[in-house]
Design an enzyme around this catalytic site. Structure first.
Site, PDB file in Angstrom:
ATOM      1  CB  SER A  16      -0.792  -0.044   1.343  1.00 14.69           C
ATOM      2  OG  SER A  16      -0.097   0.217   2.481  1.00 14.69           O
ATOM      3  CB  SER A 139      10.036  10.388   7.889  1.00 17.94           C
ATOM      4  OG  SER A 139       8.831  11.420   8.227  1.00 17.94           O
ATOM      5  CE1 TYR A 152       7.911   6.532  10.580  1.00 17.90           C
ATOM      6  CE2 TYR A 152       7.672   8.920  10.862  1.00 17.90           C
ATOM      7  CZ  TYR A 152       7.820   7.731  10.201  1.00 17.90           C
ATOM      8  OH  TYR A 152       7.697   7.904   8.983  1.00 17.90           O
ATOM      9  CE  LYS A 156      10.533   5.821   8.755  1.00 18.20           C
ATOM     10  NZ  LYS A 156      10.779   5.095   7.534  1.00 18.20           N
ATOM     11  CB  THR A 187      -0.157   6.326   3.259  1.00 23.75           C
ATOM     12  OG1 THR A 187       0.760   7.011   4.481  1.00 23.75           O
ATOM     13  CG2 THR A 187       0.685   6.749   2.085  1.00 23.75           C
TER      14      THR A 187
END
Length: 272
Positions: A16, A139, A152, A156, A187
């Site tokens: 996805s 990101s 996160y 990243k 998304t």
């Protein structure tokens, strides 16, 4: 400019979002596509929407044995992998003070350690061929510390560090390394994000829902790879401004690559 006609592109997290969109974009430019992710049914749906040759290799990125078996299959499919996209990942929505340590371990394992492991498994093949492209999906949160995403951001930021060091090491080996820093892309990243206790958030953010369409993001990414851009910012508005503010200057990337060209690694090995 790089041509993708007849190349083999292997994409993780391809069921996805950005991963699926990259698969469609590279296929449209003549590449063969290998799709990996945990959900074979969703990978099949993505493959069914691609006009071109595809191979589905489902596995959990944390399963190192399955990942290594998939690597062998990917390399054997058409005699080699030309492009590898480390895209699998999961986000977070919780304050650090409330977050269980298990959440940190899971996010860092998926978003950082597993991506490194997959790259390391493929690396001898690319170095032996003296060609290839590695693409790491980080990101804007890998450039700027964003509240409610401490795990996160840690993962990243770490992925960019690994990619930047690897790029310098491979600068004399014919393998290019690219880092992508997306901002808000429409998304399920927020819906699937982990909360403080490790459960899925289950709802999206308005900023994500109104973000860049995945197919548009994929086009920008592949255009940038084609132009051999090493650090790729895919964002708009304040997110783009933050990413550009923290962009690593090309001069610095050139300087570190120049150290390798001048024999830095050989000297380090000789001294060890």
């Amino acid at each position: 400019m790089m041509s993708f006609e007849g190349k083999t592109a292997w994409i993780t997290g391809a069921s996805s979002g950005i991963g699926a969109a990259l698969a469609r974009e590279w296929a449209a430019r003549g590449a063969r596509i290998i799709l990996s992710g945990r959900d074979e049914a969703r990978l099949t749906q993505v493959a069914d929407g691609i006009d071109g040759e595809t191979l589905i290799l489902p596995f959990d990125v944390r399963d190192e044995a399955a990942m290594k078996a998939a690597t062998k299959q990917a390399v054997d499919w058409h005699g080699g992998v030309d492009i590898f996209v480390a895209n699998a990942g999961i986000s977070q929505r919780s304050a650090a003070v409330d977050t269980d340590m298990a959440v940190y371990r899971e996010i860092i394992d998926i978003d950082l350690t597993a991506q490194i492991a997959a790259t390391q498994a493929l690396l001898p093949h690319l170095v032996a061929r003296q060609s290839g492209t590695l693409l790491f999906i980080s990101s804007i949160a890998g450039k700027v510390g964003v509240p409610m995403r401490t795990a996160y951001c840690a993962a990243k930021f770490g992925l960019i560090g690994y990619a930047d060091a690897l790029r310098a090491e491979l600068s004399q080996q014919g393998v290019s390394v690219h880092v992508v820093c997306p901002g808000s892309v429409a998304t399920d990243v927020s819906r699937n994000a982990l909360t403080a206790d490790g459960s899925k958030r289950g709802r999206s953010d308005k900023v994500i829902d109104n973000g860049i369409a995945p197919d548009e993001a994929a086009k920008r990414i592949v255009d940038a790879v084609e132009a051999n851009q090493r650090e790729i910012i895919v964002a708009e508005g304040v997110e783009e401004a933050m990413g550009e503010l923290r962009r690593t200057p090309d001069q610095l990337l050139d300087q570190v690559a120049g150290m390798v060209a001048a024999g830095y690694m050989d000297k380090m090995k000789a001294d060890s």
